[in-house]
Design a protein around this motif. Structure first.
Motif, PDB file in Angstrom:
ATOM      1  N   PHE A 149       0.906  -0.883   0.184  1.00 54.90           N
ATOM      2  CA  PHE A 149       0.176  -0.489  -0.044  1.00 54.90           C
ATOM      3  C   PHE A 149       0.393   0.950  -0.625  1.00 54.90           C
ATOM      4  CE2 PHE A 149      -3.375  -2.412   1.757  1.00 54.90           C
ATOM      5  CZ  PHE A 149      -4.649  -2.122   1.063  1.00 54.90           C
ATOM      6  N   GLN A 150       0.503   1.724  -0.856  1.00 56.28           N
ATOM      7  CA  GLN A 150       1.088   3.743  -0.590  1.00 56.28           C
ATOM      8  C   GLN A 150      -0.544   4.511  -0.443  1.00 56.28           C
ATOM      9  OE1 GLN A 150       2.296   5.637  -4.100  1.00 56.28           O
ATOM     10  NE2 GLN A 150       2.184   7.633  -2.744  1.00 56.28           N
ATOM     11  N   VAL A 151       0.373   4.754   1.010  1.00 53.95           N
ATOM     12  CA  VAL A 151      -0.951   5.445   2.678  1.00 53.95           C
ATOM     13  C   VAL A 151      -0.473   7.242   2.300  1.00 53.95           C
ATOM     14  CG1 VAL A 151      -2.028   5.321   4.121  1.00 53.95           C
ATOM     15  CG2 VAL A 151      -1.080   2.806   3.344  1.00 53.95           C
ATOM     16  N   PRO A 152      -1.316   8.433   1.737  1.00 53.23           N
ATOM     17  CA  PRO A 152      -1.470   9.483   2.211  1.00 53.23           C
ATOM     18  C   PRO A 152      -1.680   9.733   3.897  1.00 53.23           C
ATOM     19  CG  PRO A 152      -2.645   9.251   0.190  1.00 53.23           C
ATOM     20  CD  PRO A 152      -2.150   8.000   0.750  1.00 53.23           C
ATOM     21  N   SER A 153      -0.654  10.356   4.326  1.00 50.95           N
ATOM     22  CA  SER A 153      -1.433  11.022   5.220  1.00 50.95           C
ATOM     23  C   SER A 153      -2.736  12.095   5.313  1.00 50.95           C
ATOM     24  CB  SER A 153      -0.632  12.456   5.764  1.00 50.95           C
ATOM     25  OG  SER A 153      -0.202  13.114   4.824  1.00 50.95           O
ATOM     26  N   LEU A 154      -3.057  11.922   6.270  1.00 50.73           N
ATOM     27  CA  LEU A 154      -4.838  11.908   6.595  1.00 50.73           C
ATOM     28  C   LEU A 154      -5.619  10.989   5.901  1.00 50.73           C
ATOM     29  CD1 LEU A 154      -4.805  15.737   6.478  1.00 50.73           C
ATOM     30  CD2 LEU A 154      -4.621  15.057   8.005  1.00 50.73           C
ATOM     31  N   LEU A 155      -5.319  10.171   5.302  1.00 49.49           N
ATOM     32  CA  LEU A 155      -6.266   9.402   4.422  1.00 49.49           C
ATOM     33  C   LEU A 155      -6.690   8.497   4.849  1.00 49.49           C
ATOM     34  CD1 LEU A 155      -6.040  10.701   0.839  1.00 49.49           C
ATOM     35  CD2 LEU A 155      -6.821  11.628   2.131  1.00 49.49           C
ATOM     36  N   GLY A 156      -5.020   7.653   5.781  1.00 52.05           N
ATOM     37  CA  GLY A 156      -5.205   6.924   5.609  1.00 52.05           C
ATOM     38  C   GLY A 156      -4.833   5.525   6.953  1.00 52.05           C
ATOM     39  N   GLY A 157      -5.751   6.975   8.131  1.00 48.81           N
ATOM     40  CA  GLY A 157      -5.912   6.153   9.753  1.00 48.81           C
ATOM     41  C   GLY A 157      -6.525   4.738   9.579  1.00 48.81           C
ATOM     42  N   VAL A 158      -7.842   4.520   9.452  1.00 47.88           N
ATOM     43  CA  VAL A 158      -8.292   3.303   9.157  1.00 47.88           C
ATOM     44  C   VAL A 158      -7.606   2.866   8.903  1.00 47.88           C
ATOM     45  CG1 VAL A 158     -10.427   2.092   8.892  1.00 47.88           C
ATOM     46  CG2 VAL A 158     -10.529   4.644   9.805  1.00 47.88           C
ATOM     47  N   VAL A 159      -7.196   2.452   7.379  1.00 50.44           N
ATOM     48  CA  VAL A 159      -5.807   1.297   6.741  1.00 50.44           C
ATOM     49  C   VAL A 159      -5.365   1.251   7.714  1.00 50.44           C
ATOM     50  CG1 VAL A 159      -5.329   0.678   4.999  1.00 50.44           C
ATOM     51  CG2 VAL A 159      -7.135   1.875   4.469  1.00 50.44           C
ATOM     52  N   ASP A 160      -4.370   2.139   8.300  1.00 49.73           N
ATOM     53  CA  ASP A 160      -3.152   1.833   8.924  1.00 49.73           C
ATOM     54  C   ASP A 160      -2.966   0.374  10.133  1.00 49.73           C
ATOM     55  OD1 ASP A 160      -0.456   2.447   7.615  1.00 49.73           O
ATOM     56  OD2 ASP A 160      -1.302   4.908   8.475  1.00 49.73           O
ATOM     57  N   ASP A 161      -4.729   1.491  10.728  1.00 45.65           N
ATOM     58  CA  ASP A 161      -4.448   0.760  12.220  1.00 45.65           C
ATOM     59  C   ASP A 161      -4.768  -0.958  11.860  1.00 45.65           C
ATOM     60  OD1 ASP A 161      -5.365   2.668  13.630  1.00 45.65           O
ATOM     61  OD2 ASP A 161      -6.877   3.226  13.722  1.00 45.65           O
ATOM     62  N   ASP A 164      -1.780  -2.441  11.203  1.00 49.18           N
ATOM     63  CA  ASP A 164      -1.170  -2.811  12.110  1.00 49.18           C
ATOM     64  C   ASP A 164      -1.324  -3.866  12.807  1.00 49.18           C
ATOM     65  OD1 ASP A 164       0.526  -0.357  12.323  1.00 49.18           O
ATOM     66  OD2 ASP A 164      -1.475   0.840  13.183  1.00 49.18           O
ATOM     67  N   ALA A 165      -2.533  -4.441  12.750  1.00 48.99           N
ATOM     68  CA  ALA A 165      -3.111  -5.595  12.980  1.00 48.99           C
ATOM     69  C   ALA A 165      -2.950  -6.782  11.704  1.00 48.99           C
ATOM     70  CB  ALA A 165      -4.449  -5.937  13.151  1.00 48.99           C
ATOM     71  N   ARG A 166      -2.426  -6.211  11.076  1.00 45.87           N
ATOM     72  CA  ARG A 166      -2.652  -7.816  10.380  1.00 45.87           C
ATOM     73  C   ARG A 166      -0.020  -7.741  10.551  1.00 45.87           C
ATOM     74  NH1 ARG A 166      -5.650  -9.631   5.969  1.00 45.87           N
ATOM     75  NH2 ARG A 166      -8.446  -8.731   6.725  1.00 45.87           N
ATOM     76  N   HIS A 322       3.186   6.910   3.540  1.00 41.68           N
ATOM     77  CA  HIS A 322       3.978   5.686   3.337  1.00 41.68           C
ATOM     78  C   HIS A 322       4.234   5.024   2.607  1.00 41.68           C
ATOM     79  CE1 HIS A 322       0.957   6.429   6.464  1.00 41.68           C
ATOM     80  NE2 HIS A 322       1.399   4.378   7.003  1.00 41.68           N
ATOM     81  N   TYR A 323       4.917   3.422   3.021  1.00 43.51           N
ATOM     82  CA  TYR A 323       4.744   2.467   2.173  1.00 43.51           C
ATOM     83  C   TYR A 323       4.168   1.335   2.953  1.00 43.51           C
ATOM     84  CZ  TYR A 323       5.157   4.662  -2.054  1.00 43.51           C
ATOM     85  OH  TYR A 323       5.856   4.834  -3.576  1.00 43.51           O
ATOM     86  N   ARG A 324       3.565   0.351   2.522  1.00 44.11           N
ATOM     87  CA  ARG A 324       2.988  -0.482   3.964  1.00 44.11           C
ATOM     88  C   ARG A 324       3.663  -1.381   2.899  1.00 44.11           C
ATOM     89  NH1 ARG A 324       0.818   0.645   8.668  1.00 44.11           N
ATOM     90  NH2 ARG A 324       1.025  -1.084   8.886  1.00 44.11           N
ATOM     91  N   GLN A 325       3.980  -3.393   4.041  1.00 45.58           N
ATOM     92  CA  GLN A 325       3.871  -4.354   2.911  1.00 45.58           C
ATOM     93  C   GLN A 325       3.599  -5.321   3.444  1.00 45.58           C
ATOM     94  OE1 GLN A 325       8.340  -4.708   1.918  1.00 45.58           O
ATOM     95  NE2 GLN A 325       7.562  -4.166  -0.911  1.00 45.58           N
ATOM     96  N   ALA A 326       3.194  -6.843   3.303  1.00 40.48           N
ATOM     97  CA  ALA A 326       2.676  -7.436   3.975  1.00 40.48           C
ATOM     98  C   ALA A 326       3.310  -8.311   4.625  1.00 40.48           C
ATOM     99  CB  ALA A 326       1.448  -8.142   2.824  1.00 40.48           C
ATOM    100  N   PRO A 327       3.816  -9.016   5.387  1.00 40.61           N
ATOM    101  CA  PRO A 327       4.667  -9.770   6.209  1.00 40.61           C
ATOM    102  C   PRO A 327       4.991 -10.943   4.992  1.00 40.61           C
ATOM    103  CG  PRO A 327       1.949 -10.327   6.721  1.00 40.61           C
ATOM    104  CD  PRO A 327       2.194  -8.973   6.604  1.00 40.61           C
ATOM    105  N   GLY A 328       6.577 -11.864   5.116  1.00 38.75           N
ATOM    106  CA  GLY A 328       6.513 -12.932   4.788  1.00 38.75           C
ATOM    107  C   GLY A 328       7.889 -12.241   3.484  1.00 38.75           C
TER     108      GLY A 328
END
Length: 328
Positions: A149-161, A164-166, A322-328
């Protein structure tokens, strides 16, 4: 100076809107605040432009009189403005394979650049969040790519949460800086060779572009040229390519015309001559001819040297991602 500031912090502050607490002479414990854009900090003196525009009054503050200094936001940026700019940026750097999941844009380009191989969550995906993330994972794995994911600030709070859980990893922030084209193009240097802009990159341009230090894959040219209004800027000195940059002019949903500046590189032997700023300024001049009103670029938060150079051209903070990557 009472307030110590490291050289890296100075670079980070240059070109930004700041408030400087300075000591006044002639009266015990007297101080005042200077508010404006920090244009220069050298030879023991700070130059702060108090009002916007090139004609604004400049305050000269001796470094020895500085009690404290900190950056302050130029103005609040809304979610709508972030969506608008990121939608324009998605047109300026397009993937080879795309899909929509509600308000999420999925992009793939066989691994070349993270932007072109990540999901941009601009709006609601149109289904439960967990189900949407699983659909993203399936889409990327079907293309033998790591879900990102490419997560923009202010737009990704719920996505980031949810990520994080995953257990998804999170990279450092990338700053998106913006400026008016009219301000940036004034940075063209008459003492340097002219900036040439071509509709396609030639062999010398490609030889000078190093994405994260790796050789370019064969399909990189398709990604670089996969945009309407793309231009490839070059500066040659004595027949040798010494600086390059890529620009792409696109229209945001609001109707505003932007030029995205990417792939700025200066040959190692030609650095510290102002060629990076020169090629960017020349590129924005070309973009103005295509109707671009404003420019944007992305720079890693830790790259304070590049930030300082861009801020001197008139670029300021818009938002970050910021970028998020799946585990593995």
């Amino acid at each position: 100076m009472r307030h110590h500031v490291s050289s890296a912090e100075r670079d980070r502050l240059l070109g930004r809107r700041v408030v400087v607490r300075r000591r006044l002479h002639g009266e015990a414990h007297a101080a005042t605040d200077v508010l404006g854009v920090l244009e220069a900090w050298e030879a023991g003196e700070l130059r702060v432009r108090r009002s916007s525009g090139a004609d604004g009054a400049v305050a000269e503050v001796p470094e020895a009189d500085v009690i404290a200094i900190k950056a302050i936001p130029a103005r609040p940026v809304t979610r709508r403005e972030i969506r608008d700019l990121e939608a324009a940026a998605a047109q300026g750097w397009q993937a080879l394979d795309t899909a929509q999941l509600g308000g999420w844009l999925l992009r793939a380009a066989r691994g070349f650049t993270r932007r072109a191989n990540s999901c941009m969550p601009l709006d609601d995906p149109g289904r439960p969040l967990g189900e949407a993330i699983e659909a993203v994972e399936d889409w990327y794995r079907a293309r033998e790519l790591h879900p990102t994911f490419q997560v923009p600030s202010l737009l990704g709070g719920v996505v980031d949460d949810a990520l994080d859980a995953r257990g998804w990893s999170r990279d450092d922030d990338v700053l998106v800086l913006t400026a008016l084209v009219g301000d940036v193009r004034r940075g063209v240097r008459s003492d340097l060779p002219a900036v040439r802009v071509d509709p396609h990159p030639d062999d010398d341009w490609l030889a000078n572009y190093h994405y994260r230090g790796a050789p370019l894959p064969a399909h990189a040219v398709h990604v670089l040229t996969n945009a309407d209004g793309a231009g490839f800027a070059s500066v040659d000195l004595d027949g040798v390519r010494v600086a390059i940059a890529r620009g792409a002019v696109s229209t945001a949903p609001s109707g505003r015309r932007w030029v995205g500046v990417t792939a700025v590189e200066v040959a190692p032997e030609a650095r510290r001559r102002g060629l990076g700023s020169h090629v960017v300024a020349g590129l924005t001049g070309w973009a103005a001819g295509l109707g671009a009103e404003a420019a944007y670029l992305q720079v890693e938060e830790r790259n304070t040297g590049a930030q300082a150079a861009y801020r001197k051209l008139g670029f300021g903070d818009h938002h970050s991602y910021h970028y998020r990557q799946a585990p593995g």
